[in-house]
Every structure is written in C-alpha cells, then in structure tokens.
Design an enzyme around this catalytic site. Sequence first.
Site, PDB file in Angstrom:
ATOM      1  N   GLY A 179       1.052  -1.261   0.113  1.00  0.00           N
ATOM      2  CA  GLY A 179      -0.266  -0.180   0.492  1.00  0.00           C
ATOM      3  C   GLY A 179       1.055   1.694   0.226  1.00  0.00           C
ATOM      4  O   GLY A 179       0.446   2.220   0.447  1.00  0.00           O
ATOM      5  N   ASP A 221       6.228  -8.195   4.631  1.00  0.00           N
ATOM      6  CA  ASP A 221       7.156  -8.727   3.411  1.00  0.00           C
ATOM      7  C   ASP A 221       5.491 -10.259   2.708  1.00  0.00           C
ATOM      8  O   ASP A 221       5.699 -10.957   3.303  1.00  0.00           O
ATOM      9  CB  ASP A 221       7.928  -9.806   3.711  1.00  0.00           C
ATOM     10  CG  ASP A 221       7.857 -10.268   2.030  1.00  0.00           C
ATOM     11  OD1 ASP A 221       7.785 -10.253   0.651  1.00  0.00           O
ATOM     12  OD2 ASP A 221       9.828 -11.460   2.355  1.00  0.00           O
ATOM     13  N   LYS A 235      -3.804  -3.367  -5.339  1.00  0.00           N
ATOM     14  CA  LYS A 235      -3.904  -2.279  -6.170  1.00  0.00           C
ATOM     15  C   LYS A 235      -2.680  -1.919  -6.893  1.00  0.00           C
ATOM     16  O   LYS A 235      -1.536  -1.412  -5.984  1.00  0.00           O
ATOM     17  CB  LYS A 235      -4.727  -1.057  -5.007  1.00  0.00           C
ATOM     18  CG  LYS A 235      -4.396   0.129  -5.873  1.00  0.00           C
ATOM     19  CD  LYS A 235      -5.870   1.746  -5.471  1.00  0.00           C
ATOM     20  CE  LYS A 235      -5.169   3.019  -6.269  1.00  0.00           C
ATOM     21  NZ  LYS A 235      -3.586   3.429  -6.480  1.00  0.00           N
ATOM     22  N   HIS A 239       0.889  -6.331 -10.994  1.00  0.00           N
ATOM     23  CA  HIS A 239       1.423  -6.667 -12.716  1.00  0.00           C
ATOM     24  C   HIS A 239       3.143  -6.276 -12.760  1.00  0.00           C
ATOM     25  O   HIS A 239       3.627  -6.518 -13.997  1.00  0.00           O
ATOM     26  CB  HIS A 239       1.605  -5.403 -13.228  1.00  0.00           C
ATOM     27  CG  HIS A 239       1.552  -3.819 -12.509  1.00  0.00           C
ATOM     28  ND1 HIS A 239       0.534  -3.044 -13.511  1.00  0.00           N
ATOM     29  CD2 HIS A 239       2.088  -3.136 -12.048  1.00  0.00           C
ATOM     30  CE1 HIS A 239       1.023  -1.354 -12.392  1.00  0.00           C
ATOM     31  NE2 HIS A 239       2.042  -1.968 -11.868  1.00  0.00           N
TER      32      HIS A 239
HETATM   33  C1  LIG Z   1       3.989  -0.190  -7.582  1.00  0.00           C
HETATM   34  S1  LIG Z   1       3.690   0.270  -5.945  1.00  0.00           S
HETATM   35  C2  LIG Z   1       2.005  -0.448  -5.878  1.00  0.00           C
HETATM   36  C3  LIG Z   1       1.522   1.263  -4.208  1.00  0.00           C
HETATM   37  C4  LIG Z   1       0.440   1.213  -3.958  1.00  0.00           C
HETATM   38  N1  LIG Z   1      -0.751  -0.221  -4.002  1.00  0.00           N
HETATM   39  C5  LIG Z   1      -0.847   1.896  -4.722  1.00  0.00           C
HETATM   40  O1  LIG Z   1      -0.961   1.499  -5.333  1.00  0.00           O
HETATM   41  O2  LIG Z   1      -0.661   3.359  -4.971  1.00  0.00           O
HETATM   42  C6  LIG Z   1       4.068  -1.578  -5.130  1.00  0.00           C
HETATM   43  C7  LIG Z   1       4.222  -1.586  -4.100  1.00  0.00           C
HETATM   44  O3  LIG Z   1       4.336  -2.944  -3.310  1.00  0.00           O
HETATM   45  C8  LIG Z   1       5.538  -2.571  -2.384  1.00  0.00           C
HETATM   46  N2  LIG Z   1       6.310  -4.457  -2.212  1.00  0.00           N
HETATM   47  C9  LIG Z   1       7.140  -4.810  -3.045  1.00  0.00           C
HETATM   48  N3  LIG Z   1       7.439  -5.967  -2.166  1.00  0.00           N
HETATM   49  C10 LIG Z   1       6.471  -5.840  -1.489  1.00  0.00           C
HETATM   50  C11 LIG Z   1       6.747  -7.187  -0.441  1.00  0.00           C
HETATM   51  N4  LIG Z   1       7.242  -8.523  -0.629  1.00  0.00           N
HETATM   52  N5  LIG Z   1       5.525  -6.870   0.724  1.00  0.00           N
HETATM   53  C12 LIG Z   1       4.901  -5.762   0.987  1.00  0.00           C
HETATM   54  N6  LIG Z   1       5.010  -4.758   0.227  1.00  0.00           N
HETATM   55  C13 LIG Z   1       6.084  -4.890  -1.123  1.00  0.00           C
HETATM   56  C14 LIG Z   1       5.985  -2.083  -2.807  1.00  0.00           C
HETATM   57  O4  LIG Z   1       7.063  -0.533  -1.434  1.00  0.00           O
HETATM   58  C15 LIG Z   1       5.598  -0.893  -3.223  1.00  0.00           C
HETATM   59  O5  LIG Z   1       5.130   0.380  -2.309  1.00  0.00           O
END
Ligand SMILES: C[S@@+](CC[C@H](N)C(=O)[O-])C[C@H]1O[C@@H](n2cnc3c(N)ncnc32)[C@H](O)[C@@H]1O
Length: 334
Positions: A179, A221, A235, A239
């Site tokens: 998020g 994680d 969200k 992808h």
């Molecule tokens: C493309 S962003 C989407 C952010 C948000 N959902 C939005 O719509 O504004 C992907 C998010 O996934 C998080 N992320 C990546 N790997 C992760 C993990 N293993 N566990 C939790 N979050 C993770 C990233 O840090 C990032 O904030």
Amino acid sequence: MALKCSVELHIPTAIHNLGGAASLPDLVTALSLPQSKLPFLRRLMRLLVTSGIFVADSNAEVETYRLNPLSWLLVEGVEAEDHTYQKYFVTATVSRHYLEAGLSLADWFKKDLHAPLPSPFEELHGVPLVHETTKLLDEELDRIVNKGVAAHDNLAIGTILRECIDLFKGLRSLTDCGGGDGTTVRAILRAYPNIKCTVLDLPKVIENAPTHDLVNYVAGDMFHTISPAQAVMLKLVLHFWTDEDCVKILEQCRKAIPSREEGGKVIIIEIILGPSMGPIMYESQLLMDMLMMVITRGRQRDENDWREIFVKAGYSNYKIVKKIGTRGIIEVYP
Ligand SMILES: C[S@@+](CC[C@H](N)C(=O)[O-])C[C@H]1O[C@@H](n2cnc3c(N)ncnc32)[C@H](O)[C@@H]1O
C-alpha cells in the site's frame, strides 16, 4: 521527447500561472527563454496540441494555448485532494535508462537467458528497477522512478471511490497490501472512516510513511505473511510480478481473509487486457504491457490469465466489478 521537454520547461505550470491561457510571447517571457526560440516553441506546441496534451485557441487574434485534463496533471504545486503531479512518470518513462533498455529488446530476445528471467532493463543495467539496488545504478533515476510510480498509482483512487460505491461499503477491516505510503488508504478512510485499515509494505517504505491516527502501518513481506482483515487489497501490485509470484502472494492473501460466507475477499485493481473498450484503450493497455516487459519481470494480464492465477492460488470464484478506463477492479473470493 516533446512531452518531456514541455514538462522540463514547466510549460503546463506556466500556462496555469498565466491564468489558464497563454500566447507564445507570454510563454517565452514566463519561461525566460531567448526570443529567438519562439518559432521553435510554436513547432513544439503544434505537435503537443495535435497529440492531445494542450488545446490551441486559434480563433483568437493571437493564438493561445490552454490546459486540458491531461496537461492539468502536469501542473506543479496544485493543492487539491485528487491532483497527482505526473511530471516524474513522464521523465522516468523517457529516461536514458528506460530508453536504452527498450533499444536492447532485440538483443534480449536473442539471448537464451536462464530462469528467473531478468527483464531487458535488469539484463542491460545489472540491477532491477524499483529495487533497493537501483540507486547503485543511478540515484537520480531511482528518485524519479519512485516518485513517478507513486504519482501514477495514486491517480485512480478518487475515481474508484466515486464509481464503485459498493466496493468498500460495509467492510469492517481492510489490509492494503503493497500500500506504499498509505495515500490510497487515507482516501478510503475519508469516505469510510469506520473501516479498520492496515497498510502493509516493505520496512523502507513504512519508515517514511506519514503517521495517521486511523491507519495501522505494518512493515513486512507479503510473500511471508499478510495482516489479517476482512478484505485484502492489491492495487497495482501484481503487474510487477511473474505468474508464479502472483500465486504465492494470493495464497498469503487467502490466509489473511475469512471465508466468503463471512465476507472475505481480495480486491485487485489492475489492467484487464482486452479490446472491448476500443482500439485506443487497448493499445494503451498493450503499451503498458510492453513497459512491464522492458522494465520488470511482470506483465499485464487478460481475464483468462487472471482466472488461471486465481484457480492456482485456491480461490473459488471472482467478479469483475468495473472497468474504469484502462484499469479494472476484480473481487476474488476464497
Ligand atoms: C507499484 S507500488 C503500488 C503502491 C500502491 N498499492 C498504490 O496503488 O499506490 C508496489 C508496492 O509494493 C511494495 N512491495 C514490493 N515488494 C513487497 C513485499 N515483498 N511485501 C510488501 N510490499 C511490497 C512496494 O514497496 C510498493 O510500495
């Protein structure tokens, strides 16, 4: 390149500051450009008008340029709830590193690389994008990509809240998985203050998130554990990941939510590829898929791709709630 040039020159902000309409001489003065560049600026603006970035008022005595809803997103410093400044999405997308990765695509196709298959970006530059090692390649790139992705992702939530009133109605609790800094959840709370909201993201993201009385921030994680809630939202997260990784993430989501009878669901907000909205929308979905192909290991998916992932992750059913522009909202049930 013309769009990049216009945001780097701050043309949208200048038009806004000049009262919403500006002639070429106005712009040359406001942007402190040499007078000799006026004919060149005319050529640049002509293209950007034809590409749908600005509007030209050619019936006026002096031709003037105005903003449209697209260039409005490129105006800096607007204090409005649903305004997200998109400059960095533009500059990241046409950065030297993205372009070089795109230009290396044919070489990447020819190489027999081993799984896990690196993206062309990773193969060429030696580090993945949106990763803790990206800044070792280029700190400025890392900064603009993070800002650009955040601005791009935050663009949709206002529309979703307006268009899908039933999506969050009656929810007792929600975990926004991946998020980010909680912008989405804070918007949801403004509309539904009674939902108990959790934001789960990586420690480095949560450390920098603004505090909020009603938001429970969890550093973790999503491949290991997801904070329990009636609904988990993903969200614009999936992808970025391969199908195998999406199955793993959705398996963790399933553990975090109650049964369907108790209202458990996963809310996915992503592109659902398909030509039903016409060729322009479909092409823009496919361009986003190419972007994913060049810079990530993930992809955009059509309904069949999504269904296959849901079944593999042990879900019983799903419903496409709505399609808004290029994106769709899917509820997935355990
Ligand atoms: C493309 S962003 C989407 C952010 C948000 N959902 C939005 O719509 O504004 C992907 C998010 O996934 C998080 N992320 C990546 N790997 C992760 C993990 N293993 N566990 C939790 N979050 C993770 C990233 O840090 C990032 O904030």
